[in-house]
Design a protein around this motif. Structure first.
Motif, PDB file in Angstrom:
ATOM      1  N   GLU A 165     -11.021   4.069  -0.884  1.00  8.93           N
ATOM      2  CA  GLU A 165      -9.852   3.717  -0.521  1.00  8.93           C
ATOM      3  C   GLU A 165      -9.342   4.176   0.875  1.00  8.93           C
ATOM      4  OE1 GLU A 165      -6.277   2.485  -2.256  1.00  8.93           O
ATOM      5  OE2 GLU A 165      -6.294   2.717  -0.092  1.00  8.93           O
ATOM      6  N   GLY A 170       3.460   5.784  -7.292  1.00  7.41           N
ATOM      7  CA  GLY A 170       2.376   6.309  -8.062  1.00  7.41           C
ATOM      8  C   GLY A 170       2.817   7.916  -8.121  1.00  7.41           C
ATOM      9  N   PHE A 171       3.389   8.309  -6.792  1.00 11.20           N
ATOM     10  CA  PHE A 171       3.735   9.926  -6.699  1.00 11.20           C
ATOM     11  C   PHE A 171       4.852   9.954  -7.801  1.00 11.20           C
ATOM     12  CE2 PHE A 171       1.327  10.036  -2.628  1.00 11.20           C
ATOM     13  CZ  PHE A 171       0.424  11.346  -3.008  1.00 11.20           C
ATOM     14  N   PRO A 223      -0.180   4.942 -12.252  1.00 12.07           N
ATOM     15  CA  PRO A 223      -1.075   6.040 -12.570  1.00 12.07           C
ATOM     16  C   PRO A 223      -1.479   6.074 -13.963  1.00 12.07           C
ATOM     17  CG  PRO A 223       0.432   6.912 -10.965  1.00 12.07           C
ATOM     18  CD  PRO A 223       1.203   5.462 -11.560  1.00 12.07           C
ATOM     19  N   ARG A 270      -6.742  17.441 -13.129  1.00  6.47           N
ATOM     20  CA  ARG A 270      -6.677  18.172 -14.613  1.00  6.47           C
ATOM     21  C   ARG A 270      -7.547  17.654 -15.602  1.00  6.47           C
ATOM     22  NH1 ARG A 270      -0.321  19.155 -15.744  1.00  6.47           N
ATOM     23  NH2 ARG A 270      -0.003  20.382 -13.808  1.00  6.47           N
ATOM     24  N   ASN A 274      -6.497   4.373   2.249  1.00  2.00           N
ATOM     25  CA  ASN A 274      -5.031   5.008   2.539  1.00  2.00           C
ATOM     26  C   ASN A 274      -5.024   6.503   1.809  1.00  2.00           C
ATOM     27  OD1 ASN A 274      -2.272   5.869   1.248  1.00  2.00           O
ATOM     28  ND2 ASN A 274      -1.896   4.242   2.820  1.00  2.00           N
ATOM     29  N   GLN A 298      -4.804  13.960  -7.607  1.00  2.00           N
ATOM     30  CA  GLN A 298      -4.192  14.920  -8.433  1.00  2.00           C
ATOM     31  C   GLN A 298      -4.242  14.091  -9.897  1.00  2.00           C
ATOM     32  OE1 GLN A 298      -2.049  17.029  -7.302  1.00  2.00           O
ATOM     33  NE2 GLN A 298      -1.480  17.566  -9.344  1.00  2.00           N
ATOM     34  N   LEU A 299      -4.399  13.014 -10.244  1.00  2.00           N
ATOM     35  CA  LEU A 299      -4.699  12.368 -11.611  1.00  2.00           C
ATOM     36  C   LEU A 299      -5.702  13.239 -12.172  1.00  2.00           C
ATOM     37  CD1 LEU A 299      -3.767   8.747 -11.332  1.00  2.00           C
ATOM     38  CD2 LEU A 299      -2.702  10.300 -12.784  1.00  2.00           C
ATOM     39  N   TYR A 322      -0.207  -0.020  -8.652  1.00  2.00           N
ATOM     40  CA  TYR A 322      -0.568   0.461 -10.236  1.00  2.00           C
ATOM     41  C   TYR A 322       0.073   1.523 -10.718  1.00  2.00           C
ATOM     42  CZ  TYR A 322      -3.960   3.239  -7.629  1.00  2.00           C
ATOM     43  OH  TYR A 322      -4.409   4.129  -7.034  1.00  2.00           O
ATOM     44  N   TYR A 326      -3.050   8.595   1.124  1.00  2.00           N
ATOM     45  CA  TYR A 326      -1.821   9.024  -0.043  1.00  2.00           C
ATOM     46  C   TYR A 326      -2.389   8.518  -1.332  1.00  2.00           C
ATOM     47  CZ  TYR A 326       0.807  10.465   3.894  1.00  2.00           C
ATOM     48  OH  TYR A 326       1.102  11.112   5.291  1.00  2.00           O
ATOM     49  N   ASN A 327      -2.792   7.292  -1.395  1.00  2.00           N
ATOM     50  CA  ASN A 327      -3.222   6.644  -2.491  1.00  2.00           C
ATOM     51  C   ASN A 327      -4.672   7.391  -3.037  1.00  2.00           C
ATOM     52  OD1 ASN A 327      -1.428   4.654  -2.818  1.00  2.00           O
ATOM     53  ND2 ASN A 327      -2.613   3.444  -1.557  1.00  2.00           N
ATOM     54  N   LYS A 345      -4.815  10.525  -2.553  1.00  2.00           N
ATOM     55  CA  LYS A 345      -4.373  11.783  -3.092  1.00  2.00           C
ATOM     56  C   LYS A 345      -3.693  11.743  -4.434  1.00  2.00           C
ATOM     57  CE  LYS A 345      -1.038  15.127  -0.916  1.00  2.00           C
ATOM     58  NZ  LYS A 345      -0.224  15.343   0.116  1.00  2.00           N
ATOM     59  N   ILE A 346      -3.199  10.675  -4.870  1.00  2.00           N
ATOM     60  CA  ILE A 346      -2.645  10.339  -6.276  1.00  2.00           C
ATOM     61  C   ILE A 346      -3.762  10.436  -7.257  1.00  2.00           C
ATOM     62  CG2 ILE A 346      -1.823   8.686  -7.583  1.00  2.00           C
ATOM     63  CD1 ILE A 346       0.008   7.423  -5.322  1.00  2.00           C
ATOM     64  N   GLU A 397       5.651   8.645 -10.325  1.00  2.00           N
ATOM     65  CA  GLU A 397       5.281   8.376 -11.736  1.00  2.00           C
ATOM     66  C   GLU A 397       4.592   9.883 -12.046  1.00  2.00           C
ATOM     67  OE1 GLU A 397       3.885   4.875 -13.259  1.00  2.00           O
ATOM     68  OE2 GLU A 397       2.628   5.791 -14.480  1.00  2.00           O
ATOM     69  N   ILE A 398       3.645  10.132 -11.141  1.00  2.00           N
ATOM     70  CA  ILE A 398       2.856  11.566 -11.652  1.00  2.00           C
ATOM     71  C   ILE A 398       3.730  12.553 -11.483  1.00  2.00           C
ATOM     72  CG2 ILE A 398       0.493  10.637 -11.214  1.00  2.00           C
ATOM     73  CD1 ILE A 398       0.441  11.906  -8.686  1.00  2.00           C
ATOM     74  N   LEU A 444       2.593  15.952 -13.685  1.00  2.00           N
ATOM     75  CA  LEU A 444       1.204  16.349 -13.324  1.00  2.00           C
ATOM     76  C   LEU A 444       1.265  17.606 -12.161  1.00  2.00           C
ATOM     77  CD1 LEU A 444       0.045  13.904 -14.786  1.00  2.00           C
ATOM     78  CD2 LEU A 444      -1.546  13.653 -12.762  1.00  2.00           C
ATOM     79  N   TYR A 445       2.457  17.497 -11.751  1.00  2.00           N
ATOM     80  CA  TYR A 445       2.560  18.720 -10.556  1.00  2.00           C
ATOM     81  C   TYR A 445       3.554  19.613 -11.097  1.00  2.00           C
ATOM     82  CZ  TYR A 445       1.288  15.623  -6.879  1.00  2.00           C
ATOM     83  OH  TYR A 445       0.683  14.718  -6.187  1.00  2.00           O
ATOM     84  N   THR A 455       0.791  -1.219   0.163  1.00  2.00           N
ATOM     85  CA  THR A 455      -0.031   0.291  -0.028  1.00  2.00           C
ATOM     86  C   THR A 455       0.763   1.237   0.040  1.00  2.00           C
ATOM     87  OG1 THR A 455      -1.842  -1.222   1.108  1.00  2.00           O
ATOM     88  CG2 THR A 455      -1.667   1.184   1.067  1.00  2.00           C
ATOM     89  N   ASN A 464       2.776   1.750  -3.122  1.00  2.00           N
ATOM     90  CA  ASN A 464       1.718   2.135  -4.317  1.00  2.00           C
ATOM     91  C   ASN A 464       1.766   3.755  -4.337  1.00  2.00           C
ATOM     92  OD1 ASN A 464      -0.367   1.256  -6.297  1.00  2.00           O
ATOM     93  ND2 ASN A 464      -1.635   2.771  -5.126  1.00  2.00           N
ATOM     94  N   ALA A 465       1.954   4.283  -3.143  1.00  2.00           N
ATOM     95  CA  ALA A 465       1.875   5.720  -2.949  1.00  2.00           C
ATOM     96  C   ALA A 465       3.156   6.170  -3.353  1.00  2.00           C
ATOM     97  CB  ALA A 465       1.546   6.248  -1.606  1.00  2.00           C
TER      98      ALA A 465
END
Lengths: 538, 124
Positions: B10, A329-330, B110, B25, B12, B21-22, B108, B14-15, B17-18, A332-333, A338-339, A322, A325-326
């Motif tokens: 979800e 994920g962060f 994003p 936009r 979590n 963020q995705l 996964y 942080y997840n 938040k992703i 990658e974005i 994306l930021y 878990t 994943n964060a």
């Protein structure tokens, strides 16, 4: 007690004999505190004594028969003498008559000669005769003396020519005297003959009796010898039979039984040793059972612990995934901007975070896989799959890595392979592990995937021109956490679990895995799986 | 045309938040829930156009929530993506059995998640 097997083999007459007082005798002999040697010696001595006794009895019988035969001979002799006496008497009569007729004096000397013979024989008879006949012999002798006196008178009358007187003496005195003597001698003879007859009967009787005695003795000897043999031999056989049943029990694994024998000889000692052995066996058996029980409970606890470990690992792996994943994920974005735009100086560390994050993910996946395989909780998801497709997937996912390292990366799948049956995703995982390793350990040259069908078996080969594996490490290469050395782990990365997992997965499919390698030249890893497998459990 | 709604369930932060963020936009409207019960309630109230459902959730598991949503005629046909814990552990099969439209293994990418969202909710 299951001692029937031994008892069944005993003939019924023996069983009956053992139930009789003879059985008690057998046990009594067994109880005698003497060695087998002494008992056997005593048995043979008994038989020998019987023979000696039998010989003594027959000798006594022979001696008795000889004595009686001797008596018979004597009586026979006496009868002979009696006949001589009769004869002498008759001759005296004859010569007396002759003297009277011929008036010859020399006849007197003939009479005297006969008289002497008479007396001699009578004396011999008297010596030999049994006491009860002596009186009769005395009477005969008296008669003879009378007769001789009459003969003397007759002789005198003849010499004096007194013939009439002589005749008168002859007729009135001599003839009756001789008749009387003759009668008495006849009595003697008759007595002797009666004695002889009785002796003959007695001999015949004692002969019969001795025959009977001998026969009886023989029968008794045989019976005593048989009984002695029976008693002594069964006093040995009984403990042996007991031991037989007892040993059968031991052989069947029933320890702790006790053997009871009356014997106080070597068999008794043997039985005591057997009982001791039985107790020891029982003790060992109990100890072993306790140990086995301890081991079993320990094993159960270990299994529980192992299960707990697997569950812990599975949970842990999820909990790790878990936050990962964060992180991934962060990253990658951020890299995808994306930021906002990523400053060039930050791009490289972001990529480093991404690479290490992915590595961490592989480690977690491998640990989870292995823990599941070890706990026997990994099942194959069998179904149809295309070999061509999975090889292409593996090729596609690692193509970029090969390209980065400048390695040739080709695949060759035989065109005649039909649709396979098995866990396609697990086979892909195996292939990815092998190809990943090959790419990892190859700096230059090539990595090739080759798949072909060999009968009912699919053969996957992954060859590289990498660093190779030393010969002494080839055997251990499939063990967990095994890489050729730890510097390799640092230099090339990896968990050291990939080959181990691949091996287990291949084996779950019913296949096998192997490697051919030459240090510095490269390695070829290959595995075979059945074209169609039902799938099993690890 | 009304903006399409995506419900992300979800636990979590942080997840979440992703995804936030995705989708920031895009024109998609994002709804969030931090546990299974809340997710179920929001879904039945808002009837979103797509549901992203994590497997391991407090109070009500993602798979149970999926089954309940599929049993409710109002939500039975909403596309639902289950985010499984680990694709090889069998979660994927269980997710499909529970009625998921698709599954996505965690962690996964994003990019993959966005591709999946676009598949179910194509851009105008």
């Amino acid at each position: 007690m299951p001692r029937t097997s031994a008892a069944e083999r005993t003939p019924p007459p023996v069983v009956a004999l053992l139930a009789s007082p003879l059985g008690a005798l057998v046990r009594a002999v067994a109880r005698i505190r003497a060695s087998v040697h002494v008992k056997l010696l005593a048995g043979f001595l008994l038989i020998t004594l019987l023979f000696i006794a039998m010989t003594a009895v027959s000798l006594r019988t022979v001696a008795e028969t000889a004595r009686q035969t001797n008596l018979l001979d004597e009586a026979h002799e006496r009868v002979g003498w009696s006949r001589q006496i009769e004869h002498a008497l008759a001759m005296q009569m004859h010569f007396t008559a002759m003297a009277l007729l011929a008036q010859a004096e020399d006849s007197v000397s003939l009479i005297l000669r006969e008289n002497n013979r008479f007396n001699d024989t009578l004396a011999r008879l008297e010596t030999a005769a049994p006491p009860e006949e002596r009186a009769l012999i005395q009477v005969i002798r008296g008669g003879q003396e009378d007769a001789m006196a009459t003969v003397a008178d007759i002789a005198n009358a003849v010499r004096d020519r007194r013939l009439a007187d002589a005749m008168t003496a002859l007729q009135t005195r001599q003839v009756p005297t001789y008749r009387r003597i003759e009668e008495q001698v006849s009595q003697l003879v008759a007595a002797e003959e009666t004695r002889m007859a009785s002796l003959r009967r007695s001999i015949a009787a004692s002969h019969t009796q001795s025959l009977r005695l001998m026969a009886g003795f023989a029968v008794v000897s045989v019976v005593v010898a048989l009984l002695g043999g029976f008693v002594i031999s069964w006093s040995f056989i009984l403990p042996v039979r007991e031991a037989h049943g007892f040993l059968s029990e031991v052989a069947e694994g029933r320890f702790g039984g006790t053997i009871v024998v009356p014997n106080r000889d070597e068999f008794g000692a043997l039985a005591e040793r057997m009982n001791w052995m039985s107790r020891e066996l029982r003790r060992f058996d109990d100890e072993q059972r306790v140990a086995a029980e301890t081991l079993r409970s320990l094993n159960d606890r270990l299994a529980l612990a192992s299960r707990a470990k697997s569950e812990f690992l599975a949970n842990m792996s999820h909990e790790l995934r878990t936050p990962l994943n964060a992180i991934l994920g962060f990253t990658e974005i951020m890299l995808d901007e994306l930021y906002g735009e990523v400053p060039p100086a930050l791009r490289e560390p972001l990529v480093d975070i991404q690479i290490n994050g992915r590595h961490l993910l592989r480690l977690i996946n491998d640990v989870l896989d292995l823990s599941k395989i070890e706990a026997g909780r990994l099942e194959l998801g069998v179904g149809e799959y295309s070999v061509q497709e999975i090889v292409e997937v593996a090729h596609a996912s690692l193509k970029s890595l090969a390209l980065e390292k400048g390695l040739a990366f080709n695949l060759r799948v035989a065109p005649d392979i039909p649709t396979a049956w098995g866990d396609g995703r697990r086979i892909t995982q195996c292939l990815l592990n092998l190809v990943g390793n090959a790419l990892k350990f190859t700096r230059q040259g090539r990595v090739d995937i080759d798949v072909h069908l060999d009968g009912e078996w699919l053969v996957y080969r992954v060859s590289d021109t990498g660093i190779g594996i030393p010969k002494d490490e080839v055997e251990n290469i499939f063990a967990e956490f095994r890489q050729v050395d730890t510097t390799i782990t640092r230099e090339y990365g990896g968990t050291g679990l990939g080959l181990s997992i691949t091996k287990r997965l291949v084996e779950m499919h019913g296949g096998r895995i192997g490697v051919e390698s030459e240090l510095g030249k490269g390695s070829t890893f290959f595995f075979t799986v059945p074209l169609r497998t039902d799938g099993g459990r690890a | 045309m009304k903006d399409r709604t995506v419900l992300h369930i979800e636990d979590n932060e942080y997840n979440r938040k992703i995804v936030r963020q995705l989708l920031s936009r895009t024109t998609y409207r994002l709804l969030e829930a931090a546990d299974g019960e809340e997710g179920l309630a929001v879904a039945q109230r808002e009837l979103p156009d797509l549901i992203l459902m994590d497997v391991q959730l407090p109070k009500l598991s993602g798979l149970d929530a999926t089954r309940l949503l599929r049993a409710d005629p109002r939500t039975a046909n909403i596309p639902l993506v289950v985010v499984t814990s680990f694709a090889l552990s069998g979660d994927d099969r269980r997710a499909m059995d529970a009625g998921a439209s698709a599954y996505l293994a965690k962690p996964y990418s994003p990019r993959d998640l966005m591709a999946l969202i676009h598949r179910f909710l194509p851009d105008n």
